[in-house]
Design a protein around this motif. Structure first.
Motif, PDB file in Angstrom:
ATOM      1  N   PHE B   7     137.974  81.785  21.831  1.00 19.59           N
ATOM      2  CA  PHE B   7     136.772  80.936  21.197  1.00 19.59           C
ATOM      3  C   PHE B   7     136.570  81.538  19.929  1.00 19.59           C
ATOM      4  CE2 PHE B   7     131.995  80.523  21.066  1.00 19.59           C
ATOM      5  CZ  PHE B   7     132.002  79.459  20.771  1.00 19.59           C
ATOM      6  N   ASP B   9     133.703  81.285  17.234  1.00 20.73           N
ATOM      7  CA  ASP B   9     132.214  80.833  17.016  1.00 20.73           C
ATOM      8  C   ASP B   9     131.990  80.387  15.638  1.00 20.73           C
ATOM      9  OD1 ASP B   9     129.738  79.955  17.791  1.00 20.73           O
ATOM     10  OD2 ASP B   9     129.294  81.876  18.300  1.00 20.73           O
ATOM     11  N   PHE B  10     132.527  79.295  15.177  1.00 18.01           N
ATOM     12  CA  PHE B  10     132.521  78.772  13.768  1.00 18.01           C
ATOM     13  C   PHE B  10     131.871  77.132  13.821  1.00 18.01           C
ATOM     14  CE2 PHE B  10     136.812  81.079  12.849  1.00 18.01           C
ATOM     15  CZ  PHE B  10     136.120  82.305  12.654  1.00 18.01           C
ATOM     16  N   PRO B  11     131.305  76.978  12.648  1.00 18.45           N
ATOM     17  CA  PRO B  11     130.764  75.557  12.520  1.00 18.45           C
ATOM     18  C   PRO B  11     131.888  74.537  12.865  1.00 18.45           C
ATOM     19  CG  PRO B  11     130.251  76.828  10.651  1.00 18.45           C
ATOM     20  CD  PRO B  11     131.059  77.666  11.539  1.00 18.45           C
ATOM     21  N   LEU B  12     131.306  73.460  13.529  1.00 19.86           N
ATOM     22  CA  LEU B  12     132.268  72.423  14.081  1.00 19.86           C
ATOM     23  C   LEU B  12     133.126  72.025  12.862  1.00 19.86           C
ATOM     24  CD1 LEU B  12     132.744  70.700  16.732  1.00 19.86           C
ATOM     25  CD2 LEU B  12     131.327  69.187  15.656  1.00 19.86           C
ATOM     26  N   GLY B  13     134.503  71.925  13.032  1.00 18.52           N
ATOM     27  CA  GLY B  13     135.469  71.573  11.974  1.00 18.52           C
ATOM     28  C   GLY B  13     136.140  72.548  11.437  1.00 18.52           C
ATOM     29  N   ASN B  14     136.199  74.003  12.167  1.00 22.81           N
ATOM     30  CA  ASN B  14     136.730  75.041  11.576  1.00 22.81           C
ATOM     31  C   ASN B  14     137.044  75.637  12.683  1.00 22.81           C
ATOM     32  OD1 ASN B  14     135.813  75.320   8.418  1.00 22.81           O
ATOM     33  ND2 ASN B  14     134.144  74.587   9.857  1.00 22.81           N
ATOM     34  N   THR B  15     137.849  75.214  13.813  1.00 19.40           N
ATOM     35  CA  THR B  15     138.237  75.937  15.132  1.00 19.40           C
ATOM     36  C   THR B  15     139.283  76.777  14.759  1.00 19.40           C
ATOM     37  OG1 THR B  15     138.271  73.432  16.024  1.00 19.40           O
ATOM     38  CG2 THR B  15     139.202  75.361  17.383  1.00 19.40           C
ATOM     39  N   ALA B  16     140.141  76.487  13.846  1.00 20.93           N
ATOM     40  CA  ALA B  16     141.216  77.438  13.481  1.00 20.93           C
ATOM     41  C   ALA B  16     141.082  78.609  12.499  1.00 20.93           C
ATOM     42  CB  ALA B  16     142.605  76.692  13.442  1.00 20.93           C
ATOM     43  N   GLY B  17     139.834  78.561  11.964  1.00 21.48           N
ATOM     44  CA  GLY B  17     139.489  79.464  10.953  1.00 21.48           C
ATOM     45  C   GLY B  17     138.909  78.694   9.696  1.00 21.48           C
ATOM     46  N   TRP B  52     131.162  84.128  10.877  1.00 24.54           N
ATOM     47  CA  TRP B  52     131.273  83.008   9.715  1.00 24.54           C
ATOM     48  C   TRP B  52     130.816  83.590   8.400  1.00 24.54           C
ATOM     49  CZ3 TRP B  52     133.792  78.982   9.109  1.00 24.54           C
ATOM     50  CH2 TRP B  52     133.663  77.970   8.042  1.00 24.54           C
ATOM     51  N   TRP B  56     124.557  79.372  10.206  1.00 30.78           N
ATOM     52  CA  TRP B  56     124.734  77.924  10.284  1.00 30.78           C
ATOM     53  C   TRP B  56     124.338  77.195  11.656  1.00 30.78           C
ATOM     54  CZ3 TRP B  56     127.939  76.438  14.366  1.00 30.78           C
ATOM     55  CH2 TRP B  56     128.585  77.471  15.086  1.00 30.78           C
ATOM     56  N   LYS B  57     123.685  78.130  12.771  1.00 27.05           N
ATOM     57  CA  LYS B  57     123.668  77.512  13.987  1.00 27.05           C
ATOM     58  C   LYS B  57     122.410  76.709  13.951  1.00 27.05           C
ATOM     59  CE  LYS B  57     126.611  80.658  16.327  1.00 27.05           C
ATOM     60  NZ  LYS B  57     126.827  81.598  17.657  1.00 27.05           N
TER      61      LYS B  57
END
Lengths: 180, 96
Positions: B7, B9-17, B52, B56-57
């Motif tokens: 998992f 825990d990044f902003p949506l749209g950065n799943t892979a880094g 991150w 951002w959350k």
């Protein structure tokens, strides 16, 4: 609860136990839709379903990896995805330069992905692991689709069987799924 | 239940880094693939500790509809991509 000043659909704030907890996107989406007056979306709930867990057959350094990603990635020359329950998938040759890759999606902020597609499609990382011998191979193509599919029936009946059949043809040992 | 996962825990749209951070992207891919052999039970989810770096959350928890129009014809990042797709697949296929 905190009022949000620049809010398009109303006021609200999905609560979390602590600010550092993971964002509960299902709750955020449910509450946002409720404010828009939509009926509640019925999410697929597989929490009680058995996990399709299989033991790896061989070490990572001898395993071929296929990359599967849902972020709406396509290569220049491909037909783009529609944004309405598109259950087709694209095959991207894994020697495609990152600069030739694009994204289209209606439901996430594409800023990072348009800047560097590897944010949602780690093709460079897998190429590096392949070149360095950390994985046994990188399957010739990666499979991509646009994951904002609301129809679970079409997902199960069309997209998933198609992807599974192609993965079997690629003779991969490991599938790395990258959702958005 | 997923077979196994890591998992981020990044902003949506950065799943892979994060973008333009190849070292972080490589570390995440490596962790995900190493988990194939490390996870012994179904549903093993390992949280990764890449931060991150900026808050951002609070923004992600706001009840905002960020979706754009759900067009039912093929969509492209760049106008030139549409032309490239037409050249390879024909106008009717590439434009729906």
């Amino acid at each position: 609860m905190r009022a949000v000043k620049h809010c398009a659909v109303g006021y609200g704030f999905a609560m979390a136990a602590t600010p550092d907890d993971p964002v509960d996107y299902i709750a955020v989406t449910r509450d946002t839709y409720a404010q828009l007056g939509y009926s509640e979306y019925r999410w697929a709930d597989n929490r009680d379903a058995p996990a399709p867990f299989t033991e790896p057959k061989r070490p990572l350094a001898e395993s071929t990896v296929v990359l599967i990603a849902s972020g709406g990635v396509y290569a220049v020359g491909d037909v783009g995805f529609t944004h309405k329950d598109d259950v087709t998938f694209r095959e991207i040759p894994t020697d495609t330069p990152s600069e030739q890759l694009r994204v289209t999606h209606f439901a996430y902020d594409e800023t990072s992905a348009k800047d560097d597609v590897n944010a949602v499609f780690p093709i460079e990382a897998l190429r590096a692991m392949d070149a360095g011998g950390e994985i046994g191979g990188f399957a010739d193509v990666a499979l991509t689709f646009m994951g904002g599919i609301y129809s679970q029936r079409r997902l199960h009946e069309t997209l998933v069987p198609g992807v599974v059949e192609r993965v079997k043809q690629l003779d991969a040992d490991i599938a790395l799924l990258v959702p958005v | 239940m997923v077979p196994r996962a890591v998992f981020t825990d990044f902003p949506l749209g950065n799943t892979a880094g994060p973008p333009n951070a190849p070292d972080v992207q490589l570390a995440i891919a490596r962790s995900a693939l190493e988990n194939i052999h490390q996870a012994t039970a179904p549903g093993t989810i390992i949280p990764l500790d890449h931060g991150w770096g900026a808050p951002w959350k609070d923004e992600a928890r706001q009840l905002l509809d960020h979706r754009t129009t759900r067009f039912d014809t093929p969509q492209y990042q760049e106008a030139s991509d549409r032309a490239a797709a037409i050249a390879q697949h024909g106008e009717s296929t590439a434009t729906g």
